[in-house]
Write a protein that holds these residues in place. Structure first.
Motif, PDB file in Angstrom:
ATOM      1  N   SER A 100     -11.348   4.729 -11.735  1.00 25.42           N
ATOM      2  CA  SER A 100     -11.128   5.664 -10.622  1.00 25.42           C
ATOM      3  C   SER A 100     -11.248   4.948  -9.284  1.00 25.42           C
ATOM      4  N   ARG A 101     -12.256   4.080  -9.172  1.00 25.99           N
ATOM      5  CA  ARG A 101     -12.466   3.350  -7.919  1.00 25.99           C
ATOM      6  C   ARG A 101     -11.316   2.363  -7.672  1.00 25.99           C
ATOM      7  N   PHE A 102     -10.827   1.730  -8.709  1.00 25.73           N
ATOM      8  CA  PHE A 102      -9.687   0.816  -8.617  1.00 25.73           C
ATOM      9  C   PHE A 102      -8.474   1.551  -8.029  1.00 25.73           C
ATOM     10  N   LYS A 103      -8.162   2.707  -8.600  1.00 27.33           N
ATOM     11  CA  LYS A 103      -7.019   3.483  -8.111  1.00 27.33           C
ATOM     12  C   LYS A 103      -7.246   3.953  -6.680  1.00 27.33           C
ATOM     13  N   GLU A 104      -8.474   4.325  -6.372  1.00 30.53           N
ATOM     14  CA  GLU A 104      -8.809   4.760  -5.023  1.00 30.53           C
ATOM     15  C   GLU A 104      -8.599   3.624  -4.013  1.00 30.53           C
ATOM     16  N   LEU A 105      -9.061   2.420  -4.349  1.00 28.98           N
ATOM     17  CA  LEU A 105      -8.878   1.278  -3.450  1.00 28.98           C
ATOM     18  C   LEU A 105      -7.400   0.951  -3.250  1.00 28.98           C
ATOM     19  N   LEU A 106      -6.610   1.074  -4.304  1.00 23.38           N
ATOM     20  CA  LEU A 106      -5.160   0.853  -4.172  1.00 23.38           C
ATOM     21  C   LEU A 106      -4.540   1.885  -3.237  1.00 23.38           C
ATOM     22  N   MET A 107      -4.921   3.150  -3.402  1.00 25.29           N
ATOM     23  CA  MET A 107      -4.357   4.203  -2.561  1.00 25.29           C
ATOM     24  C   MET A 107      -4.779   4.044  -1.099  1.00 25.29           C
ATOM     25  N   VAL A 108      -6.020   3.637  -0.863  1.00 27.61           N
ATOM     26  CA  VAL A 108      -6.485   3.415   0.508  1.00 27.61           C
ATOM     27  C   VAL A 108      -5.721   2.258   1.141  1.00 27.61           C
ATOM     28  N   HIS A 109      -5.524   1.199   0.375  1.00 25.72           N
ATOM     29  CA  HIS A 109      -4.771   0.057   0.900  1.00 25.72           C
ATOM     30  C   HIS A 109      -3.347   0.474   1.251  1.00 25.72           C
ATOM     31  N   LYS A 110      -2.739   1.254   0.383  1.00 18.90           N
ATOM     32  CA  LYS A 110      -1.377   1.723   0.644  1.00 18.90           C
ATOM     33  C   LYS A 110      -1.339   2.621   1.876  1.00 18.90           C
ATOM     34  N   ALA A 111      -2.351   3.464   2.058  1.00 18.97           N
ATOM     35  CA  ALA A 111      -2.409   4.331   3.239  1.00 18.97           C
ATOM     36  C   ALA A 111      -2.607   3.511   4.507  1.00 18.97           C
ATOM     37  N   ASP A 112      -3.410   2.454   4.429  1.00 20.29           N
ATOM     38  CA  ASP A 112      -3.693   1.626   5.603  1.00 20.29           C
ATOM     39  C   ASP A 112      -2.535   0.709   5.979  1.00 20.29           C
ATOM     40  N   PHE A 113      -1.864   0.135   4.984  1.00 14.73           N
ATOM     41  CA  PHE A 113      -0.863  -0.908   5.245  1.00 14.73           C
ATOM     42  C   PHE A 113       0.563  -0.527   4.835  1.00 14.73           C
ATOM     43  N   ASN A 114       0.719   0.683   4.319  1.00 15.55           N
ATOM     44  CA  ASN A 114       2.036   1.174   3.911  1.00 15.55           C
ATOM     45  C   ASN A 114       2.625   0.410   2.729  1.00 15.55           C
ATOM     46  N   GLN A 115       1.814  -0.356   2.036  1.00 13.49           N
ATOM     47  CA  GLN A 115       2.244  -1.089   0.841  1.00 13.49           C
ATOM     48  C   GLN A 115       1.000  -1.525   0.066  1.00 13.49           C
ATOM     49  N   LEU A 116       1.212  -1.884  -1.177  1.00 11.99           N
ATOM     50  CA  LEU A 116       0.117  -2.397  -2.002  1.00 11.99           C
ATOM     51  C   LEU A 116      -0.044  -3.893  -1.762  1.00 11.99           C
ATOM     52  N   PRO A 117      -1.196  -4.464  -2.143  1.00  9.85           N
ATOM     53  CA  PRO A 117      -1.331  -5.922  -2.055  1.00  9.85           C
ATOM     54  C   PRO A 117      -0.215  -6.598  -2.839  1.00  9.85           C
ATOM     55  N   ILE A 118       0.162  -7.770  -2.405  1.00  9.67           N
ATOM     56  CA  ILE A 118       1.323  -8.469  -2.975  1.00  9.67           C
ATOM     57  C   ILE A 118       1.235  -8.641  -4.494  1.00  9.67           C
ATOM     58  N   HIS A 119       0.060  -8.849  -5.035  1.00 16.09           N
ATOM     59  CA  HIS A 119      -0.082  -9.055  -6.478  1.00 16.09           C
ATOM     60  C   HIS A 119      -0.391  -7.760  -7.239  1.00 16.09           C
ATOM     61  N   ASN A 120      -0.312  -6.626  -6.560  1.00 19.65           N
ATOM     62  CA  ASN A 120      -0.423  -5.316  -7.199  1.00 19.65           C
ATOM     63  C   ASN A 120       0.843  -4.498  -7.004  1.00 19.65           C
ATOM     64  N   SER A 121       1.894  -5.108  -6.527  1.00 21.89           N
ATOM     65  CA  SER A 121       3.083  -4.371  -6.122  1.00 21.89           C
ATOM     66  C   SER A 121       3.785  -3.626  -7.253  1.00 21.89           C
ATOM     67  N   ASP A 122       3.511  -3.968  -8.501  1.00 23.84           N
ATOM     68  CA  ASP A 122       4.186  -3.311  -9.620  1.00 23.84           C
ATOM     69  C   ASP A 122       3.443  -2.076 -10.132  1.00 23.84           C
ATOM     70  N   ILE A 123       2.333  -1.708  -9.496  1.00 20.11           N
ATOM     71  CA  ILE A 123       1.534  -0.561  -9.929  1.00 20.11           C
ATOM     72  C   ILE A 123       1.965   0.692  -9.182  1.00 20.11           C
ATOM     73  N   LYS A 124       2.043   1.792  -9.890  1.00 22.56           N
ATOM     74  CA  LYS A 124       2.383   3.077  -9.277  1.00 22.56           C
ATOM     75  C   LYS A 124       1.083   3.822  -8.993  1.00 22.56           C
ATOM     76  N   VAL A 125       0.900   4.267  -7.740  1.00 21.66           N
ATOM     77  CA  VAL A 125      -0.282   5.048  -7.372  1.00 21.66           C
ATOM     78  C   VAL A 125       0.142   6.245  -6.564  1.00 21.66           C
ATOM     79  N   GLY A 126      -0.741   7.223  -6.499  1.00 25.07           N
ATOM     80  CA  GLY A 126      -0.493   8.399  -5.689  1.00 25.07           C
ATOM     81  C   GLY A 126      -0.750   8.107  -4.223  1.00 25.07           C
TER      82      GLY A 126
END
Length: 116
Positions: free
Chosen positions: A85-111
């Protein structure tokens, strides 16, 4: 009724200081949790987790990720049993902050998440 100050609440972002990757790896324990890897410029390039299938917890998960991501220079961790849950949360926060996922997580789908 007791009011809680926002400053007393846990941060949604991982805010621990960055540690140098190579000297930190042997000091990591076998706990479950999440981690972020960054390049020399403190840019998050990967968000990962150590789950129940990680042989030596954070130590082995970070070591494996670092071997696959040569530009990883820094790490920060958070020990938690709610690692997925925390992993997905950190991904979603990163996407909200930077409008994209980290370069090595780009293939993951998150809400989506709208942190303040």
């Amino acid at each position: 009724m007791k009011w809680t100050c926002v400053a007393d609440m846990p941060a949604i972002r991982l805010t621990k200081p960055w540690l140098p990757l190579v000297p930190t790896l042997p000091k990591l324990g076998g706990q479950l949790g999440v981690f972020q890897l960054a390049n020399q410029d403190d840019e998050i390039i990967y968000i990962g987790y150590a789950g129940g299938n990680s042989l030596f917890g954070l130590r082995s998960a970070i070591s494996q990720a670092a071997n696959e991501i040569p530009k990883a220079a820094k790490v920060r961790t958070e020990v938690t049993s709610a690692y997925l849950s925390r992993f997905k949360e950190l991904l979603m926060v990163h996407k909200a902050d930077f409008n994209q996922l980290p370069i090595h997580n780009s293939d993951i789908k998150v809400g989506t998440l709208s942190p303040s």
